[in-house]
Scaffold this motif. Structure first.
Motif, PDB file in Angstrom:
ATOM      1  N   ARG A 101       0.840  -1.194   0.000  1.00 58.21           N
ATOM      2  CA  ARG A 101       0.000   0.000   0.000  1.00 58.21           C
ATOM      3  C   ARG A 101       0.881   1.252   0.000  1.00 58.21           C
ATOM      4  NH1 ARG A 101      -4.715  -1.709   4.330  1.00 58.21           N
ATOM      5  NH2 ARG A 101      -5.850   0.015   3.368  1.00 58.21           N
ATOM      6  N   PRO A 102       0.355   2.392  -0.441  1.00 57.53           N
ATOM      7  CA  PRO A 102       1.175   3.604  -0.549  1.00 57.53           C
ATOM      8  C   PRO A 102       1.524   4.200   0.818  1.00 57.53           C
ATOM      9  CG  PRO A 102      -1.104   4.084  -1.115  1.00 57.53           C
ATOM     10  CD  PRO A 102      -1.017   2.600  -0.960  1.00 57.53           C
ATOM     11  N   VAL A 103       2.802   4.512   0.993  1.00 57.54           N
ATOM     12  CA  VAL A 103       3.305   5.181   2.197  1.00 57.54           C
ATOM     13  C   VAL A 103       4.217   6.311   1.741  1.00 57.54           C
ATOM     14  CG1 VAL A 103       4.709   4.970   4.271  1.00 57.54           C
ATOM     15  CG2 VAL A 103       3.161   3.120   3.635  1.00 57.54           C
ATOM     16  N   VAL A 104       4.031   7.490   2.300  1.00 58.31           N
ATOM     17  CA  VAL A 104       4.803   8.665   1.887  1.00 58.31           C
ATOM     18  C   VAL A 104       5.950   8.914   2.863  1.00 58.31           C
ATOM     19  CG1 VAL A 104       4.733  11.177   1.594  1.00 58.31           C
ATOM     20  CG2 VAL A 104       2.898   9.755   0.677  1.00 58.31           C
ATOM     21  N   SER A 105       7.113   9.220   2.311  1.00 55.33           N
ATOM     22  CA  SER A 105       8.282   9.602   3.098  1.00 55.33           C
ATOM     23  C   SER A 105       9.127  10.551   2.273  1.00 55.33           C
ATOM     24  CB  SER A 105       9.111   8.375   3.478  1.00 55.33           C
ATOM     25  OG  SER A 105      10.359   8.763   4.045  1.00 55.33           O
TER      26      SER A 105
END
Length: 301
Positions: free
Chosen positions: A127-131
């Motif tokens: 799933r998309p995770v932002v960093s």
């Protein structure tokens, strides 16, 4: 006689005059777009200028890739405010000296809304995770949570600052975001899915080319920052409550987090000095006259 007195007075006035103010650059991580970074760090620059009598200018990079490239190339800056892995790299490679660090240690939190957080770290696989991008500390520490690249989230480095990831959770553009704790604590309505190991707080360090009196003035000013009621805005913008001493020995292994990052080269091991063997004592009584070449060896009593 009058001319001599005037010359002497001028010489004494020159030697007694204080050192002229100088310009110094402060490099910071690209946690904000350059224009926003100017606003965020301006209170700090103004405080240092007022406290030391020198002028401080901000040095920013457009993104972490450029920041890392400039750091490896040894681009000249006078001071740097950054996470411990970068501070340790500067200390070990570029001769920087840590001056002060934030009282609060550094941790990074993987945030999500309550429904997604219930599934734990495994629930974010695929799933998309932002960093922020590599080699930011947040990105590298997220790789410690997901060591298997096949069973990992889809990491998106699309934000221009740590807060962008949180805002993208609210706009449903991502399922989670990796952010430093001083950002995470501003959003109590989100849940911590995982928290990283602890590091030394963000550090202000100085290059070896900065005069010692300037380094000392900057260090003293930062240690007193929390005592100045008029400088509360500085601490708020930096997400800190106080700055404390930063002993160099605490940074010896901090750059190890960068191992595996593109372009990183381990420092060569220091050569071990080999001990020369001591010469063996010669027993002259055991050597024949022929071996001595026919010479007679005597010793005076």
């Amino acid at each position: 006689m009058m001319i001599r007195k005037c010359l002497l007075a001028a010489a004494l006035a020159f030697t007694a005059a204080p050192a002229l103010a100088a310009n110094y650059t402060l490099a910071v991580e690209p946690n904000y777009p350059p224009a926003q970074a100017e606003m965020v760090y301006q209170p700090l620059l103004d405080y240092l200028s007022a406290s030391t009598g020198h002028t401080f200018r901000l040095k920013t990079a457009s993104n972490y890739h450029v920041y890392w490239r400039d750091l490896r190339a040894g681009m000249k800056v006078d001071f740097a405010f950054e996470e411990a892995h970068f501070a340790g790299y500067r200390m070990g490679r570029l001769g920087f000296t840590p001056l002060v660090r934030t009282l609060e240690p550094t941790r990074y939190s993987l945030l999500a809304d309550a429904m997604i957080a219930e599934e734990g770290t495994s629930g974010l696989i695929g799933r998309p995770v932002v960093s922020m991008p590599s080699p930011s500390m947040g990105y590298l520490l997220m790789l410690e949570i997901y060591r298997n690249p096949i069973a990992a989230p889809e990491i998106k480095s699309v934000g221009t600052g740590w807060r962008d990831g949180v805002e993208m959770i609210f706009s449903q553009e991502t399922d989670a975001a990796m952010v430093p704790n001083y950002i995470a604590q501003l959003y109590p309505n989100l849940v911590v899915v995982s928290e990283s190991r602890e590091f030394i707080g963000r550090t202000l360090s100085a290059a070896g080319t900065v005069p010692s009196d300037v380094r000392e003035a900057v260090e003293e000013a930062m240690l007193k920052l929390h005592e100045d009621p008029g400088s509360y805005e500085v601490l708020v913008e930096l997400g800190a409550t106080q700055f404390v001493d930063a002993p160099s020995e605490e940074y010896t292994d901090s750059e190890s987090l960068l191992a595996g990052v593109f372009g990183y080269k381990a420092r060569p091991a220091a050569p071990v000095a080999e001990e020369e063997p001591e010469p063996e004592a010669i027993d002259l009584d055991s050597i024949s006259d022929e071996e001595l070449g026919g010479l007679e060896v005597t010793a005076d009593n």
